[in-house]
Write an enzyme that holds these catalytic residues in place. Sequence first.
Site, mmCIF file in Angstrom:
data_model
loop_
_atom_site.group_PDB
_atom_site.id
_atom_site.type_symbol
_atom_site.label_atom_id
_atom_site.label_comp_id
_atom_site.label_asym_id
_atom_site.label_seq_id
_atom_site.Cartn_x
_atom_site.Cartn_y
_atom_site.Cartn_z
ATOM 1 N N GLU A 5 -9.766 -27.388 32.063
ATOM 2 C CA GLU A 5 -8.486 -27.994 32.422
ATOM 3 C C GLU A 5 -8.249 -27.812 33.920
ATOM 4 O O GLU A 5 -7.720 -26.781 34.355
ATOM 5 C CB GLU A 5 -7.339 -27.365 31.627
ATOM 6 C CG GLU A 5 -7.405 -27.629 30.134
ATOM 7 C CD GLU A 5 -6.154 -27.186 29.386
ATOM 8 O OE1 GLU A 5 -5.206 -26.705 30.051
ATOM 9 O OE2 GLU A 5 -6.128 -27.329 28.154
ATOM 10 N N ALA B 270 -2.768 -25.365 22.923
ATOM 11 C CA ALA B 270 -2.731 -24.003 22.398
ATOM 12 C C ALA B 270 -1.875 -23.951 21.143
ATOM 13 O O ALA B 270 -0.860 -24.646 21.043
ATOM 14 C CB ALA B 270 -2.155 -23.065 23.450
ATOM 15 N N HIS C 138 1.917 -20.741 28.438
ATOM 16 C CA HIS C 138 3.089 -21.372 29.044
ATOM 17 C C HIS C 138 4.359 -20.626 28.629
ATOM 18 O O HIS C 138 5.353 -20.626 29.359
ATOM 19 C CB HIS C 138 3.191 -22.844 28.615
ATOM 20 C CG HIS C 138 2.315 -23.752 29.433
ATOM 21 N ND1 HIS C 138 2.629 -24.130 30.721
ATOM 22 C CD2 HIS C 138 1.154 -24.370 29.134
ATOM 23 C CE1 HIS C 138 1.698 -24.932 31.189
ATOM 24 N NE2 HIS C 138 0.782 -25.101 30.236
ATOM 25 N N TRP D 166 -6.106 -28.813 35.797
ATOM 26 C CA TRP D 166 -4.698 -28.856 36.179
ATOM 27 C C TRP D 166 -3.921 -27.575 35.856
ATOM 28 O O TRP D 166 -2.802 -27.394 36.304
ATOM 29 C CB TRP D 166 -4.013 -30.018 35.456
ATOM 30 C CG TRP D 166 -4.073 -29.875 33.950
ATOM 31 C CD1 TRP D 166 -3.233 -29.166 33.146
ATOM 32 C CD2 TRP D 166 -5.054 -30.443 33.074
ATOM 33 N NE1 TRP D 166 -3.614 -29.244 31.830
ATOM 34 C CE2 TRP D 166 -4.735 -30.033 31.755
ATOM 35 C CE3 TRP D 166 -6.173 -31.263 33.261
ATOM 36 C CZ2 TRP D 166 -5.485 -30.411 30.660
ATOM 37 C CZ3 TRP D 166 -6.918 -31.646 32.166
ATOM 38 C CH2 TRP D 166 -6.574 -31.218 30.870
#
Length: 354
Positions: free
Chosen positions: A317, A251, A258, A319
């Site tokens: 993604e 990103a 995050h 994860w």
Amino acid sequence: MSDIKFTRFHKIYLIVVLLFILTIGIYDVRYKMTNQQDAGSSESSGSQVVSSSSQSAVVSSSESAEESSDDASASSSASEVEEMLALAETITTPVAVNATTDQAAADMATYSADYADDIQTYTVAEIADSVATTLGLTQEEALNQLLADLPTDVDLTATQYQMVNKLNPLLTEPTMTFAYAGSGKPYNAEIEPAYTALIDAAAQAGYTLAVISAHRTIAYQAQNIQNGYNSYLGQGYSEAEALELTNSYYAPAEASEHSTGLAFDLLGTEWTSVGGSLDDGYASQPSAQWLADNAQDYGFILRYPEGKDQITGYLFEPWHYRYVGVEAAQYIHQYDLTLEEFYALVNFSDALSQ
């Protein structure tokens, strides 16, 4: 004047005449009585006909009123459906929702222009079409079902729904109180109970989840991007290829969720123990499959699902999990949505109720 003498013949003749007159009289009386009865019957029958006609008129009037009411109801219903479908064409996945001024929105638009090929807006109608195809419904049926199951009283300004992507960059560094994962990685303390419940449930199912990354500052993310780019170059990719891969998986500094402290990069130790890292190969691992099936019950969603990269701006993604709350997470999981699509549906529901 001579006396009249009645012979036997005369007597018989007189008797016959009297009997004839009597018969005629009886017949006349019976005829009149019959006519009177017929007249009464005719009047009664006529009354019944009138009554029946009146009832028919009432029934006809009632049926006409009911048909008129049904027609009005159908017309109203059709109009409401048309309005709903028209509105679904106008409300889209969010853009610049973090902007508080017109200037900030303009700056975000300029920022997002650099990622025009990576992320796009989708209308509620398009979201409904996707769900309709999956479930074998019409667009209208899909919309009605999505609305019926949508969690109520959703406040999109709440921390858990904060939208961060390439169309919605952060204006400033978010502030929060931190909690810490077992690996020492910090995350938003508001979701500590939910995070702990998720990790404990995975352990009970036989999977140990390692937190590879959690909260990151904007500055840290900028450095992270550079490190990723350098790593791709080191693997032999050209500069153009390395840049494309970096944009697909990393990103932009101001557009990483995050930074909210609500997102985690999680890998099962059965994967890390054999050298597995943050790549889509992790999706085949048992712990990844457990997360995909159960994370929503603890308030987490798979943030970047497969096939949704044009909506989220990022490739698959397996994860990356993001906290949104149990109700929202279960709804998003049920209909295979993204946070962006959930956001649009909430706005759509709010607009319909106004």
